[in-house]
Structures are given as C-alpha cells and as structure tokens.
Scaffold this motif. Sequence first.
Motif, short mmCIF file in Angstrom:
data_model
loop_
_atom_site.label_atom_id
_atom_site.label_comp_id
_atom_site.label_asym_id
_atom_site.label_seq_id
_atom_site.Cartn_x
_atom_site.Cartn_y
_atom_site.Cartn_z
N ILE A 82 0.73 -1.17 -0.02
CA ILE A 82 -0.08 -0.01 -0.07
C ILE A 82 1.04 1.24 -0.01
N ASN A 83 0.69 2.06 -0.93
CA ASN A 83 1.44 3.40 -0.77
C ASN A 83 0.41 4.42 -1.42
N ARG A 84 0.91 5.78 -1.37
CA ARG A 84 -0.16 6.75 -1.77
C ARG A 84 -0.38 7.03 -3.17
N ARG A 85 0.76 6.66 -3.98
CA ARG A 85 0.52 6.79 -5.46
C ARG A 85 -0.13 5.84 -6.15
N GLN A 86 -0.23 4.80 -5.66
CA GLN A 86 -0.85 3.35 -6.39
C GLN A 86 -1.41 2.60 -5.15
N LEU A 87 -2.76 2.95 -4.86
CA LEU A 87 -3.43 2.43 -3.53
C LEU A 87 -3.82 0.82 -4.08
N LEU A 88 -4.31 0.61 -5.20
CA LEU A 88 -4.42 -0.91 -5.75
C LEU A 88 -3.59 -1.38 -6.53
N SER A 89 -3.10 -2.66 -6.34
CA SER A 89 -2.27 -3.52 -7.24
C SER A 89 -2.46 -4.92 -7.36
#
Length: 179
Positions: A82-89
């Motif tokens: 989980i990170n701020r730039r790409q929430l879904l992966s």
Amino acid sequence: MNWLSVLRAILNLLYFFAWMSALAAPLMLFMALSGVDIYVSGIDIDVVQNKVLYYSILIASVADHFFYLAMIHHLRKAVYKINRRQLLSFDLKSHLFKAGLFCVIGGMLTKVCGAVFKYFIYPLYPLLYEDYPRVRTPLNINDSFDSIFLILAFGIFLIIFSKIIERGLMLQEENALTV
C-alpha cells in the motif's frame, strides 16, 4: 506516525512471534515421539490411549502454527504494497487473497480435528470401551463458536476484499483504455 506505520509495526511484531511459535511447535511432536504424554483439554478422556487421534491432533496443531505464520507473512506483504501513489495493485490483491485462504484453512484445521473428535468419536467411546478414563488435560482445543466464526469471518473478509480490489483494478484498466 500514521496508522499504516502502526499497522506495519504490529504485523512485524506478530510475524516475529509467529516465527518463534512455528519453530517451537514441532517440539510437541518430538516430545510425543520420545514418550512425553501431551494431553488435550476440552476433551474429557485421555487421548494418549488412541494414538491415531493423538498424533492427528498434534499434527493439526503444528500445521496450524505454520498456516498462521503464512497468513501473517502475506498480511505484511499486503500492507507494504500500500502506498499513496498507487493504492490498488495486483500484488496487494494476491497477498490479501492468500492471507484470507491461509486464515480459513489454518483456523479450521485444528478446530475441525477437535470438533470431529468431540462430537463424533467421543460419543462412541462408551460403546467401544466399558471403562474409559476421564482426564482433564492442558493442551487446549477451543471450539467456542465465537472464535471459530471470527476466524472464518476474518479470512472470508480478506478474500472478499481481494476480489473487490481485483474488480477495481479491472475497472481502472478498462477506464485507461477508453480514454
């Protein structure tokens, strides 16, 4: 410090203790094989007399520790994805799904083994043996409905959440193609 950092710290601590527990769990089997009697509580008879049942409960208990370790491992991986730039992966979805699966399988493994004995095999003992011993013992097989359903609900929640993320990723890709 934000909530994600707190969650990461808690999962790291849980992961350390899960490793210690998983590494120590096989000692029960080695102790049992060397002749030390490990008794099972929640069951009113001495299960040491029934070697198949005795070893199946111990093996299920050891396997449960490793499923718990795998669940914590995948939860840690998911939280670190989980990170701020790409929430879904897709990695997040995969780790949440695996964590849910390990939670359901591991949580039910020990519970099912104890419940099968307590509700199906134990009632047959008076028919099979005229004088069966009744012994209270320390290894705990909790089969309370609240703990069973809580474990199941948490695992199923993780699986459903991974499916929601998968659907969100599919919509995100579809949206990127239409623009």
